[in-house]
Design a protein around this motif. Sequence first.
Motif, PDB file in Angstrom:
ATOM      1  N   GLN A   1       0.823  -1.209   0.000  1.00  0.00           N
ATOM      2  CA  GLN A   1       0.000   0.000   0.000  1.00  0.00           C
ATOM      3  C   GLN A   1       0.856   1.257   0.000  1.00  0.00           C
ATOM      4  O   GLN A   1       0.521   2.256  -0.655  1.00  0.00           O
ATOM      5  CB  GLN A   1      -0.921  -0.018   1.218  1.00  0.00           C
ATOM      6  N   LEU A   2       1.978   1.208   0.728  1.00  0.00           N
ATOM      7  CA  LEU A   2       2.834   2.385   0.819  1.00  0.00           C
ATOM      8  C   LEU A   2       3.412   2.749  -0.541  1.00  0.00           C
ATOM      9  O   LEU A   2       3.342   3.918  -0.961  1.00  0.00           O
ATOM     10  CB  LEU A   2       3.963   2.122   1.820  1.00  0.00           C
ATOM     11  N   ILE A   3       3.995   1.782  -1.247  1.00  0.00           N
ATOM     12  CA  ILE A   3       4.607   2.129  -2.528  1.00  0.00           C
ATOM     13  C   ILE A   3       3.537   2.460  -3.578  1.00  0.00           C
ATOM     14  O   ILE A   3       3.781   3.273  -4.477  1.00  0.00           O
ATOM     15  CB  ILE A   3       5.563   1.038  -3.034  1.00  0.00           C
ATOM     16  N   ALA A   4       2.347   1.869  -3.446  1.00  0.00           N
ATOM     17  CA  ALA A   4       1.277   2.199  -4.392  1.00  0.00           C
ATOM     18  C   ALA A   4       0.832   3.643  -4.222  1.00  0.00           C
ATOM     19  O   ALA A   4       0.401   4.294  -5.176  1.00  0.00           O
ATOM     20  CB  ALA A   4       0.093   1.254  -4.188  1.00  0.00           C
ATOM     21  N   SER A   5       0.955   4.176  -3.006  1.00  0.00           N
ATOM     22  CA  SER A   5       0.531   5.549  -2.743  1.00  0.00           C
ATOM     23  C   SER A   5       1.537   6.579  -3.248  1.00  0.00           C
ATOM     24  O   SER A   5       1.235   7.769  -3.305  1.00  0.00           O
ATOM     25  CB  SER A   5       0.316   5.749  -1.237  1.00  0.00           C
ATOM     26  N   MET A   6       2.738   6.139  -3.624  1.00  0.00           N
ATOM     27  CA  MET A   6       3.759   7.058  -4.116  1.00  0.00           C
ATOM     28  C   MET A   6       3.502   7.365  -5.589  1.00  0.00           C
ATOM     29  O   MET A   6       4.193   6.886  -6.489  1.00  0.00           O
ATOM     30  CB  MET A   6       5.154   6.442  -3.934  1.00  0.00           C
ATOM     31  N   SER A   7       2.513   8.193  -5.851  1.00  0.00           N
ATOM     32  CA  SER A   7       2.092   8.425  -7.227  1.00  0.00           C
ATOM     33  C   SER A   7       3.092   9.257  -8.027  1.00  0.00           C
ATOM     34  O   SER A   7       3.089   9.216  -9.258  1.00  0.00           O
ATOM     35  CB  SER A   7       0.724   9.120  -7.241  1.00  0.00           C
ATOM     36  N   GLU A   8       3.981  10.013  -7.361  1.00  0.00           N
ATOM     37  CA  GLU A   8       4.941  10.843  -8.066  1.00  0.00           C
ATOM     38  C   GLU A   8       6.353  10.270  -8.025  1.00  0.00           C
ATOM     39  O   GLU A   8       7.280  10.871  -8.588  1.00  0.00           O
ATOM     40  CB  GLU A   8       4.948  12.254  -7.474  1.00  0.00           C
ATOM     41  N   HIS A   9       6.508   9.153  -7.350  1.00  0.00           N
ATOM     42  CA  HIS A   9       7.842   8.565  -7.216  1.00  0.00           C
ATOM     43  C   HIS A   9       7.814   7.085  -7.615  1.00  0.00           C
ATOM     44  O   HIS A   9       7.078   6.312  -7.005  1.00  0.00           O
ATOM     45  CB  HIS A   9       8.347   8.678  -5.778  1.00  0.00           C
ATOM     46  N   PRO A  10       8.592   6.694  -8.611  1.00  0.00           N
ATOM     47  CA  PRO A  10       8.725   5.264  -8.884  1.00  0.00           C
ATOM     48  C   PRO A  10       9.310   4.564  -7.649  1.00  0.00           C
ATOM     49  O   PRO A  10      10.209   5.086  -6.993  1.00  0.00           O
ATOM     50  CB  PRO A  10       9.705   5.214 -10.061  1.00  0.00           C
ATOM     51  N   ALA A  11       8.783   3.406  -7.345  1.00  0.00           N
ATOM     52  CA  ALA A  11       9.270   2.647  -6.187  1.00  0.00           C
ATOM     53  C   ALA A  11       9.130   1.169  -6.472  1.00  0.00           C
ATOM     54  O   ALA A  11       8.136   0.724  -7.065  1.00  0.00           O
ATOM     55  CB  ALA A  11       8.490   3.018  -4.927  1.00  0.00           C
ATOM     56  N   LEU A  12      10.126   0.408  -6.067  1.00  0.00           N
ATOM     57  CA  LEU A  12      10.061  -1.039  -6.201  1.00  0.00           C
ATOM     58  C   LEU A  12      10.817  -1.686  -5.057  1.00  0.00           C
ATOM     59  O   LEU A  12      11.637  -1.058  -4.398  1.00  0.00           O
ATOM     60  CB  LEU A  12      10.614  -1.501  -7.564  1.00  0.00           C
ATOM     61  N   ILE A  13      10.505  -2.945  -4.815  1.00  0.00           N
ATOM     62  CA  ILE A  13      11.143  -3.710  -3.747  1.00  0.00           C
ATOM     63  C   ILE A  13      11.831  -4.911  -4.375  1.00  0.00           C
ATOM     64  O   ILE A  13      11.192  -5.718  -5.058  1.00  0.00           O
ATOM     65  CB  ILE A  13      10.127  -4.169  -2.684  1.00  0.00           C
ATOM     66  N   LEU A  14      13.140  -5.003  -4.170  1.00  0.00           N
ATOM     67  CA  LEU A  14      13.917  -6.131  -4.660  1.00  0.00           C
ATOM     68  C   LEU A  14      14.254  -7.059  -3.499  1.00  0.00           C
ATOM     69  O   LEU A  14      14.527  -6.597  -2.386  1.00  0.00           O
ATOM     70  CB  LEU A  14      15.209  -5.670  -5.331  1.00  0.00           C
ATOM     71  N   GLY A  15      14.246  -8.354  -3.786  1.00  0.00           N
ATOM     72  CA  GLY A  15      14.571  -9.345  -2.777  1.00  0.00           C
ATOM     73  C   GLY A  15      15.860 -10.058  -3.100  1.00  0.00           C
ATOM     74  O   GLY A  15      16.784  -9.490  -3.690  1.00  0.00           O
ATOM     75  N   ARG A  16      15.942 -11.306  -2.703  1.00  0.00           N
ATOM     76  CA  ARG A  16      17.133 -12.106  -2.964  1.00  0.00           C
ATOM     77  C   ARG A  16      17.401 -12.171  -4.477  1.00  0.00           C
ATOM     78  O   ARG A  16      16.481 -12.244  -5.272  1.00  0.00           O
ATOM     79  CB  ARG A  16      16.960 -13.534  -2.435  1.00  0.00           C
ATOM     80  N   ARG A  17      18.690 -12.124  -4.815  1.00  0.00           N
ATOM     81  CA  ARG A  17      19.124 -12.272  -6.216  1.00  0.00           C
ATOM     82  C   ARG A  17      18.563 -11.189  -7.122  1.00  0.00           C
ATOM     83  O   ARG A  17      18.432 -11.383  -8.321  1.00  0.00           O
ATOM     84  CB  ARG A  17      18.719 -13.639  -6.786  1.00  0.00           C
ATOM     85  N   THR A  18      18.135 -10.055  -6.574  1.00  0.00           N
ATOM     86  CA  THR A  18      17.480  -8.950  -7.288  1.00  0.00           C
ATOM     87  C   THR A  18      16.129  -9.360  -7.854  1.00  0.00           C
ATOM     88  O   THR A  18      15.687  -8.803  -8.860  1.00  0.00           O
ATOM     89  CB  THR A  18      18.367  -8.365  -8.415  1.00  0.00           C
ATOM     90  N   ASP A  19      15.442 -10.324  -7.203  1.00  0.00           N
ATOM     91  CA  ASP A  19      14.080 -10.642  -7.599  1.00  0.00           C
ATOM     92  C   ASP A  19      13.192  -9.420  -7.365  1.00  0.00           C
ATOM     93  O   ASP A  19      13.280  -8.759  -6.329  1.00  0.00           O
ATOM     94  CB  ASP A  19      13.538 -11.810  -6.773  1.00  0.00           C
ATOM     95  N   VAL A  20      12.319  -9.110  -8.329  1.00  0.00           N
ATOM     96  CA  VAL A  20      11.398  -7.983  -8.192  1.00  0.00           C
ATOM     97  C   VAL A  20      10.159  -8.479  -7.456  1.00  0.00           C
ATOM     98  O   VAL A  20       9.344  -9.223  -8.012  1.00  0.00           O
ATOM     99  CB  VAL A  20      11.023  -7.401  -9.565  1.00  0.00           C
ATOM    100  N   LEU A  21      10.018  -8.063  -6.204  1.00  0.00           N
ATOM    101  CA  LEU A  21       8.907  -8.525  -5.366  1.00  0.00           C
ATOM    102  C   LEU A  21       7.689  -7.634  -5.495  1.00  0.00           C
ATOM    103  O   LEU A  21       6.562  -8.109  -5.322  1.00  0.00           O
ATOM    104  CB  LEU A  21       9.352  -8.586  -3.898  1.00  0.00           C
ATOM    105  N   ALA A  22       7.884  -6.363  -5.772  1.00  0.00           N
ATOM    106  CA  ALA A  22       6.763  -5.427  -5.912  1.00  0.00           C
ATOM    107  C   ALA A  22       7.252  -4.185  -6.630  1.00  0.00           C
ATOM    108  O   ALA A  22       8.430  -3.820  -6.538  1.00  0.00           O
ATOM    109  CB  ALA A  22       6.184  -5.057  -4.549  1.00  0.00           C
TER     110      ALA A  22
END
Length: 287
Positions: free
Chosen positions: A113-134
């Motif tokens: 919910q937090l990153i979805a609310s960042m309408s003016e800022h690209p945001a992503l969450i990377l996990g192990r091995r640079t997996d894109v989690l969100a």
Amino acid sequence: MAASRTELGDFLRRCRAGVTPEAVGFDDAGPVKRRVRGLRREEVAQLAGVSVDYYTRLEQGRHSSPSEAVLEALARVFRLEPAARAHLSDLAHPVRRRAEQPPVQRVRPAMQQLIASMSEHPALILGRRTDVLAANALARELFTDWTRMPPGERNYARWMFLDPAAAELFVDWRTVAAEVVGTLRLYAGRHPDDVRLNELVGELTIKSADFSAWWNGHQVHERTHGVKRMIHPAVGPITIRYEALPLPGDADQVLFVYHTDPGSSSHDNLRLLGLLSGRTTSGHDHR
């Protein structure tokens, strides 16, 4: 353990080759021409305060437990940055685990919910091995829509090396891509038995000559903050800054938040990208 000792030896040789004799006070104008790039083993041993035989055994994988004092001395000789110092320690004292799949990583709903609310800022969450989690909507517009990929292929490094669009997006693609390899190297030192990481490295080594060369170079890179220059196909040039924020309580998850300088053309182009996407002001996002 043998594989880790080989990795340690390879890393030490790369470090030794990267230091010039002049940088550490040796005269390179003698009558005997050097056969190796960088320092000789005996020079490293002298500077680190160990015997030549001891250091030679380290490089050849015949010594498996150097002390922290020795590692600190070598890090000082090689002038290693903090990330490379940590990597040296990881290689010298690997934590052995069963070669099995770790638990699947999931992003907490509140973080979604937090990153979805960042309408003016690209945001992503990377996990192990640079997996894109969100990734929020604007991040998917800026980079690529990982949700359209099969779950097993949603990986930042994989996209960087196997999608031609990534090479076209970044002005300094070679620098950005080499840093991604360094990030994987750092992770590999901490988790030498990660099966999926080994599979990813194997695939990229076969399919990308650049990845193979950089992987064999043993450079490490820790993502903290930086600047990326892009030419986006929809809106044109964007110079964007990022901050990498490890998430407390979520092991191996890092939040990347991107922003542009206010009043810049990059700021205007990023806002235009949000308007073109038609999704950044909807308040809705999905993994």
